[in-house]
Write a protein that holds these residues in place. Structure first.
Motif, short mmCIF file in Angstrom:
data_model
loop_
_atom_site.label_atom_id
_atom_site.label_comp_id
_atom_site.label_asym_id
_atom_site.label_seq_id
_atom_site.Cartn_x
_atom_site.Cartn_y
_atom_site.Cartn_z
N LEU A 35 26.74 -64.58 -77.87
CA LEU A 35 26.61 -63.12 -77.95
C LEU A 35 27.00 -62.65 -79.34
N LYS A 36 26.25 -61.67 -79.84
CA LYS A 36 26.60 -61.05 -81.12
C LYS A 36 26.21 -59.58 -81.06
N ARG A 37 27.15 -58.70 -81.43
CA ARG A 37 26.85 -57.27 -81.41
C ARG A 37 27.75 -56.53 -82.38
N THR A 38 27.33 -55.33 -82.71
CA THR A 38 28.14 -54.43 -83.54
C THR A 38 28.64 -53.29 -82.66
N LEU A 39 29.83 -52.84 -82.95
CA LEU A 39 30.44 -51.74 -82.20
C LEU A 39 30.94 -50.71 -83.21
N THR A 40 30.42 -49.50 -83.13
CA THR A 40 30.79 -48.45 -84.08
C THR A 40 31.35 -47.25 -83.33
N PHE A 41 32.29 -46.57 -83.98
CA PHE A 41 32.93 -45.37 -83.44
C PHE A 41 32.66 -44.22 -84.41
N PRO A 42 31.61 -43.46 -84.19
CA PRO A 42 31.18 -42.46 -85.20
C PRO A 42 32.18 -41.34 -85.42
N ASN A 43 33.05 -41.07 -84.44
CA ASN A 43 33.98 -39.94 -84.57
C ASN A 43 35.42 -40.36 -84.86
N TYR A 44 35.68 -41.66 -84.87
CA TYR A 44 37.06 -42.10 -85.01
C TYR A 44 37.55 -41.90 -86.44
N THR A 45 38.78 -41.40 -86.54
CA THR A 45 39.40 -41.21 -87.85
C THR A 45 40.90 -41.39 -87.72
#
Length: 275
Positions: A35-45
């Motif tokens: 398995l390979k994937r990207t995980l992004t959090f557009p609002n995290y700061t």
């Protein structure tokens, strides 16, 4: 409930794929997967970094949880036995490792997890059980600097404490689901018990005054008891009603931000399809 839908701090987007190869055996099968994937959090700061670096762009204080995940695994079953082994890596795009001076360095955070489980399914008359043992190991290079109070600067008296590899742990769990079949179709009363113990490699526990006890390592224990009814609706579908009680305990007694010693209850209803 306290965030606008789509604007939550931990809203995330995941993209990726998985390949699996099944090798069939008489009475069982072996599965290899990648398995390979990207995980992004557009609002995290990171609010602290925003205050410390008010002139920086959002890209500096944001995107700290964005990561790339890769995982390989092998699992299988043979008659009534089953088990599996997985190894995964979480490589963070922007999150750096904090040093003893409280400053983030050049090394990026990387978490490695090893997991294993095994169990079997047993049936006798109207009784059915599926005990399962599991083990997981997290190795993280991320450290932690604890400031005992706002404005603390003195590391010599415990006001500022550096904990290396603060998040690495070993975890063991035992799950004992038990069913008493009321009908031949699978409608059953169920009773379940599970216990999970997590012990941190380097993190010492804190007392109620937020002082570390360096003679020990933090250890958490979770006990869960579940009662319920499983009703078969047709050949492939089940409806489940469950009631569970969970008791959490830990030698960490500082619970201003996160509870470690508590009791909770839950009532749930679920619909399950198996074919």
């Amino acid at each position: 409930a306290n965030e606008t839908w789509g604007q939550g701090l931990y809203d995330s987007r995941s993209r990726g794929g998985q390949l699996a190869l099944d090798y069939l055996l008489p009475g069982g099968a072996v599965t290899l997967s990648y398995l390979k994937r990207t995980l992004t959090f557009p609002n995290y700061t990171d609010l602290l970094r925003e205050f410390q670096n008010a002139g920086n762009s959002a890209e500096v204080s944001g995107g700290l949880q964005d990561q790339k995940i890769s995982e390989i695994g092998i699992s299988g079953y043979y008659k009534k036995l089953f088990g599996g082994l997985t190894s995964s890596v979480q490589a963070y795009d922007n999150q750096k490792v904090v040093g003893a001076n409280g400053v983030y360095g050049a090394d990026s955070q990387k978490d490695k997890t090893l997991g294993a489980h095994a169990g079997f399914t047993g049936k006798l008359w109207r009784f059915e059980a599926q005990p399962r043992l599991a083990y997981s190991r997290l190795k993280s290079n991320q450290n932690f600097v604890r400031y005992k109070f706002f404005g603390a600067t003195d590391p010599t008296n415990g006001d500022v404490t550096f904990i290396e590899n603060n998040y690495s742990y070993k975890q063991y769990s035992l799950t004992l689901p038990f069913y008493f079949n009321l009908t031949r179709m699978g409608t059953a009363l169920n009773f379940g018990y599970s216990i999970t113990k997590r012990t941190y490699d380097a993190r010492p526990p804190r007392n109620g005054d937020n002082s570390y006890d360096f003679s020990k390592k933090q250890s958490n224990l979770l006990n869960t008891v579940t009662l319920g009814l499983r009703k078969r609706l047709n050949e492939v579908a089940f409806m489940k009603l469950t009631y569970s009680t969970v008791v959490g305990s830990s030698n960490n007694k500082f619970e201003k931000y996160l509870p470690y010693n508590y009791t909770g209850t839950a009532i749930g209803m679920s619909f399950e399809v198996a074919y």
